[in-house]
Design an enzyme around this catalytic site. Structure first.
Site, PDB file in Angstrom:
ATOM      1  N   GLU A   1      -9.608   4.054  -0.510  1.00 19.11           N
ATOM      2  CA  GLU A   1      -8.808   3.768   0.680  1.00 19.11           C
ATOM      3  C   GLU A   1      -9.377   4.496   1.893  1.00 19.11           C
ATOM      4  OE1 GLU A   1      -5.519   5.345  -1.631  1.00 19.11           O
ATOM      5  OE2 GLU A   1      -4.932   6.615   0.066  1.00 19.11           O
TER       6      GLU A   1
ATOM      7  N   ARG B   1      -9.703  -0.452   0.315  1.00 18.74           N
ATOM      8  CA  ARG B   1      -8.267  -0.558   0.629  1.00 18.74           C
ATOM      9  C   ARG B   1      -8.050  -0.215   2.094  1.00 18.74           C
ATOM     10  NH1 ARG B   1      -3.778   2.755  -2.805  1.00 18.74           N
ATOM     11  NH2 ARG B   1      -2.445   3.455  -1.093  1.00 18.74           N
TER      12      ARG B   1
ATOM     13  N   ASN C   1       0.032  10.148  -0.384  1.00 20.26           N
ATOM     14  CA  ASN C   1       0.514   8.831  -0.793  1.00 20.26           C
ATOM     15  C   ASN C   1       0.983   8.040   0.428  1.00 20.26           C
ATOM     16  OD1 ASN C   1       2.842   6.906  -1.729  1.00 20.26           O
ATOM     17  ND2 ASN C   1       1.537   7.283  -3.511  1.00 20.26           N
ATOM     18  N   SER C   2       0.666   6.755   0.416  1.00 22.00           N
ATOM     19  CA  SER C   2       0.936   5.903   1.576  1.00 22.00           C
ATOM     20  C   SER C   2       2.413   5.833   1.939  1.00 22.00           C
ATOM     21  CB  SER C   2       0.423   4.494   1.297  1.00 22.00           C
ATOM     22  OG  SER C   2      -0.921   4.535   0.937  1.00 22.00           O
TER      23      SER C   2
ATOM     24  N   ASP D   1      -7.664   3.727  -9.175  1.00 22.38           N
ATOM     25  CA  ASP D   1      -7.272   4.071  -7.819  1.00 22.38           C
ATOM     26  C   ASP D   1      -8.038   5.350  -7.479  1.00 22.38           C
ATOM     27  OD1 ASP D   1      -6.046   4.990  -5.559  1.00 22.38           O
ATOM     28  OD2 ASP D   1      -4.037   5.181  -6.439  1.00 22.38           O
TER      29      ASP D   1
ATOM     30  N   ASP E   1      -8.485   6.917  -4.780  1.00 20.53           N
ATOM     31  CA  ASP E   1      -8.050   7.586  -3.541  1.00 20.53           C
ATOM     32  C   ASP E   1      -9.101   7.370  -2.440  1.00 20.53           C
ATOM     33  OD1 ASP E   1      -5.775   8.322  -4.843  1.00 20.53           O
ATOM     34  OD2 ASP E   1      -6.449  10.338  -5.343  1.00 20.53           O
TER      35      ASP E   1
ATOM     36  N   LYS F   1      -6.032  13.109   0.273  1.00 23.98           N
ATOM     37  CA  LYS F   1      -5.149  12.025   0.710  1.00 23.98           C
ATOM     38  C   LYS F   1      -3.672  12.364   0.497  1.00 23.98           C
ATOM     39  CE  LYS F   1      -3.201   9.615  -1.776  1.00 23.98           C
ATOM     40  NZ  LYS F   1      -3.432   8.380  -2.541  1.00 23.98           N
TER      41      LYS F   1
ATOM     42  N   ASP G   1       0.598  13.622  -5.422  1.00 22.33           N
ATOM     43  CA  ASP G   1      -0.442  12.617  -5.189  1.00 22.33           C
ATOM     44  C   ASP G   1      -1.253  13.026  -3.948  1.00 22.33           C
ATOM     45  OD1 ASP G   1      -1.913  10.295  -5.344  1.00 22.33           O
ATOM     46  OD2 ASP G   1      -0.320   8.973  -4.606  1.00 22.33           O
TER      47      ASP G   1
ATOM     48  N   SER H   1      -3.284   4.207 -11.571  1.00 21.07           N
ATOM     49  CA  SER H   1      -2.688   4.587 -10.291  1.00 21.07           C
ATOM     50  C   SER H   1      -2.823   6.086 -10.024  1.00 21.07           C
ATOM     51  CB  SER H   1      -1.199   4.209 -10.344  1.00 21.07           C
ATOM     52  OG  SER H   1      -0.442   5.054  -9.522  1.00 21.07           O
ATOM     53  N   GLY H   2      -3.220   6.416  -8.804  1.00 19.56           N
ATOM     54  CA  GLY H   2      -3.309   7.836  -8.439  1.00 19.56           C
ATOM     55  C   GLY H   2      -1.943   8.492  -8.469  1.00 19.56           C
ATOM     56  N   LEU H   3      -0.951   7.756  -7.987  1.00 21.40           N
ATOM     57  CA  LEU H   3       0.409   8.301  -8.002  1.00 21.40           C
ATOM     58  C   LEU H   3       0.864   8.587  -9.431  1.00 21.40           C
ATOM     59  CD1 LEU H   3       3.200   8.903  -6.740  1.00 21.40           C
ATOM     60  CD2 LEU H   3       3.720   6.468  -6.981  1.00 21.40           C
TER      61      LEU H   3
ATOM     62  N   HIS I   1      -2.653  -3.023   2.228  1.00 18.02           N
ATOM     63  CA  HIS I   1      -1.437  -2.326   1.825  1.00 18.02           C
ATOM     64  C   HIS I   1      -0.407  -2.379   2.948  1.00 18.02           C
ATOM     65  CE1 HIS I   1       0.811  -0.197  -0.984  1.00 18.02           C
ATOM     66  NE2 HIS I   1       0.418   1.045  -0.789  1.00 18.02           N
TER      67      HIS I   1
HETATM   68  C1  SPV Z   1      -1.010   4.301  -6.365  1.00 23.61           C
HETATM   69  O1  SPV Z   1      -0.472   3.631  -7.258  1.00 23.61           O
HETATM   70  O2  SPV Z   1      -1.296   5.482  -6.487  1.00 23.61           O
HETATM   71  C2  SPV Z   1      -1.291   3.692  -5.085  1.00 23.61           C
HETATM   72  C3  SPV Z   1      -0.446   2.625  -4.634  1.00 23.61           C
HETATM   73  O3  SPV Z   1      -2.163   4.146  -4.403  1.00 23.61           O
HETATM   74  S1  SPV Z   1       0.721   3.323  -3.601  1.00 23.61           S
HETATM   75  O4  SPV Z   1       1.397   4.366  -4.309  1.00 23.61           O
HETATM   76  O5  SPV Z   1       1.550   2.198  -3.262  1.00 23.61           O
HETATM   77  O6  SPV Z   1       0.062   3.852  -2.419  1.00 23.61           O
HETATM   78 MG    MG Z   2      -2.808   5.910  -4.963  1.00 23.45          MG
END
Ligand code: SPV
Ligand code: MG
Length: 552
Positions: free
Chosen positions: A121, A166, A129-130, A92, A94, A127, A65, A53-55, A197
């Site tokens: 994505e 994504r 975070n969503s 991930d 990004d 980027k 992130d 996961s990027g986060l 997502h």
């Molecule tokens: C991540 O886990 O970094 C994601 C998922 O991209 S989210 O944080 O839900 O965007």
């Molecule tokens: Mg991410």
């Protein structure tokens, strides 16, 4: 668990495993991991794939992130994760860290590092975070993003490497039409699956999308926000893969916060020790056993290895009827026979083979991985007669010890690491409890000076009395000696010489040590201060319970 640093031989390649997860008819799950340790933990729990996961990766670096960690830093970390696991990792990625050209290089590097796929994505670099102001985030141009997908696919050399597209349309405030339009374009551009997502707390957007999508390509979801949705709903919606996207980093954070606060407040470790993983568990997760095994194979190959001879022939008369049906070394201490504890310590110290000389109730002696020899005349003979039963093991490097010993591991380690031909361990502390059995008092060339530096001290005599010729003993021999090289040969020869004496049946280890000294053999002393126990009485046994509590 699989061996670290190696992919299990019979498994398909990781890329193939990931593709199978996406295309299997069952709903599959992958879990977030953010470094080698968490990756191993996730695999051990049973997950058949991992989400880098990027986060979580940026969080474990302590940055945001927002592409603050460089892509090469991310790739370095996922390489650690891939090295210690055998399940596929989906990175991930990004937005692909740039344009189509950066994406090409990313895919090549990921393949080189053993990563099975990447998810990109349709947003802009850098980027966000969503879940942070998602609806204010700008989406990528569809054609430009399709070019990035195609560039990635054209760069892979393994057909099963997966590029997942994504769709962030819902996150950015668009409707299902836009989401489907984008997903379809990405599918046509070559994406192996679509990650749809949503930041809603209910799965409505996802379910609507899934209905419209009608399985044109595998669907991947991240139910972080709509986590209360029963998993069966995802199954019924024909979702292929669920990503539990951040739950290891979040659980690590809670655990670390609690521990940090506790230690700070208490200025002590007393209330945390039992609630956190043991250091041993960390070693296990790091694959320490594999290294020990490799050392045996590659590193210690030319070195003589030491075996152990354990004297376990006596009944243990001081233990009353507990030894009616078994020798004392088979008495359980905290649920585990004494001998098992001793053999485990020997194996941990890489003493192999471990030869146990049994006598009284020999048929009751059992421990994993031992060689058993029996002194049939145990009732009428002493320790040296028992030792002679293991004579084949003497002459080479060997540790000889009594079978009723309990000790901290460092005691044995210190003995083995001593570089001398003959070494004994002597406890310089006066006995704190009434002495039981027949202690072996040691008279040495110098008393224990308790300095941090190893003393050059030699054994001069072992006697049954705490005073000898007006001199006080320097300590008690704990019943462990190590012999190597010329010292080991001398030990074997001295034993054979003593065996010719008429009173051999009565002789004990004490006589052997004194005979060695008399023959001019230097016997080096390693001092310890407690941290061992021998079992001669019921009170020793009780004490042994406390001594071993908390030990595995
Ligand atoms: C991540 O886990 O970094 C994601 C998922 O991209 S989210 O944080 O839900 O965007
Ligand atoms: Mg991410």
């Amino acid at each position: 668990m699989t061996a670290p640093h190696a992919e299990a031989p019979l498994r398909p390649r990781k890329t193939t495993q990931l593709r199978n997860l996406l295309t299997s008819s069952a709903l599959e799950f992958i879990l977030e991991a953010h470094n080698g340790l968490s990756a191993r933990i996730a695999e051990e729990a049973g997950f058949r794939g991992l989400w880098a996961s990027g986060l979580a990766l940026s969080a474990q670096f302590g940055v945001r992130d927002n592409n603050e960690a460089s892509w090469t830093q991310v790739v370095d970390m996922v390489e650690f994760m891939a090295d210690v696991t055998s399940v596929p990792i989906l990175l991930d990625g990004d937005t692909g860290y740039g344009n189509f050209n950066n994406m090409r290089r990313l895919v090549r590097k990921l393949e080189q590092r053993g990563i099975a796929g990447v998810c990109i994505e349709d947003k802009l670099f850098p980027k966000t975070n969503s879940f942070i102001d998602g609806d204010r985030q700008e989406l990528a141009d569809i054609d430009e993003f399709c070019g990035k997908i195609a560039a990635g696919k054209d760069s892979q050399s393994d057909d099963n490497f997966c590029v997942i597209a994504r769709v962030e349309a819902y996150i950015a405030g668009w409707d299902t039409n836009e989401a489907i339009k984008r997903a379809e374009a990405y599918r046509r551009a070559g994406a192996d699956a679509i990650l749809i997502h949503s930041a809603w707390s209910r799965p409505d957007q996802i379910l609507e999308f899934a209905r419209e999508w009608a399985n044109r390509a595998p669907l991947v979801i991240v139910p972080t926000k709509y986590y209360s949705t029963p998993t069966q709903v995802f199954r019924e919606a024909d979702i292929s893969l669920v990503i539990w996207a951040n739950h290891l980093v979040r659980s690590a954070v809670s655990a670390m916060q609690a521990t940090a606060r506790r230690i700070f407040q208490d200025e002590s470790l007393i209330d945390v020790e039992d609630h956190i993983a043991s250091v041993k568990e960390i070693f296990r997760l790091q694959g320490a056993d594999e290294l020990a095994e490799a050392e045996r194979r590659y590193f210690l190959g030319n070195r003589r290895e030491a075996g152990a001879v354990v004297l376990a022939a006596s009944r243990g008369d001081g233990l009353a009827d507990l030894t009616d049906d078994r020798p004392k070394v088979m008495l359980p201490v905290n649920g585990k026979p004494l001998l098992h504890r001793l053999v485990e310590s020997c194996k941990r110290a890489q003493l192999d083979p471990v030869t146990v000389v049994a006598g009284y109730k020999a048929e009751r002696i059992a421990a994993p991985g031992i060689e058993l020899v029996v002194n049939d005349a145990h009732a009428s003979t002493g320790e040296l007669a028992s030792l002679a039963c293991a004579r084949e093991r003497l002459g080479d490097d060997v540790v000889v010890m009594y079978g009723d010993l309990l000790f901290r591991n460092y005691v044995l380690r210190g003995l083995i690491e001593a570089e001398h031909e003959l070494t004994v361990v002597v406890d310089s502390l006066p006995a704190t409890r009434a002495t039981t059995g027949a202690p072996d008092y040691a008279y040495c060339s110098a008393a224990d000076d308790r300095s941090l530096w190893e003393q050059e001290v030699w054994l001069e005599r072992i006697a049954s009395t705490p005073q000898l010729d007006g001199r006080r003993a320097d300590g008690r021999w704990i019943g462990m000696l190590a012999a190597r090289g010329a010292g080991a040969r001398q030990l074997a020869e001295t034993l054979e010489r003593l065996a010719t004496r008429g009173d051999f049946a009565k002789l004990g280890m004490r006589d052997l040590l004194n005979a060695l000294i008399d023959a001019g053999q230097r016997v080096h002393v390693v001092y310890v201060n407690g941290h061992w126990l021998d079992i001669n009485s019921l009170s020793d046994l009780e004490h042994a319970g406390t001594f071993t509590s908390g030990q595995r």
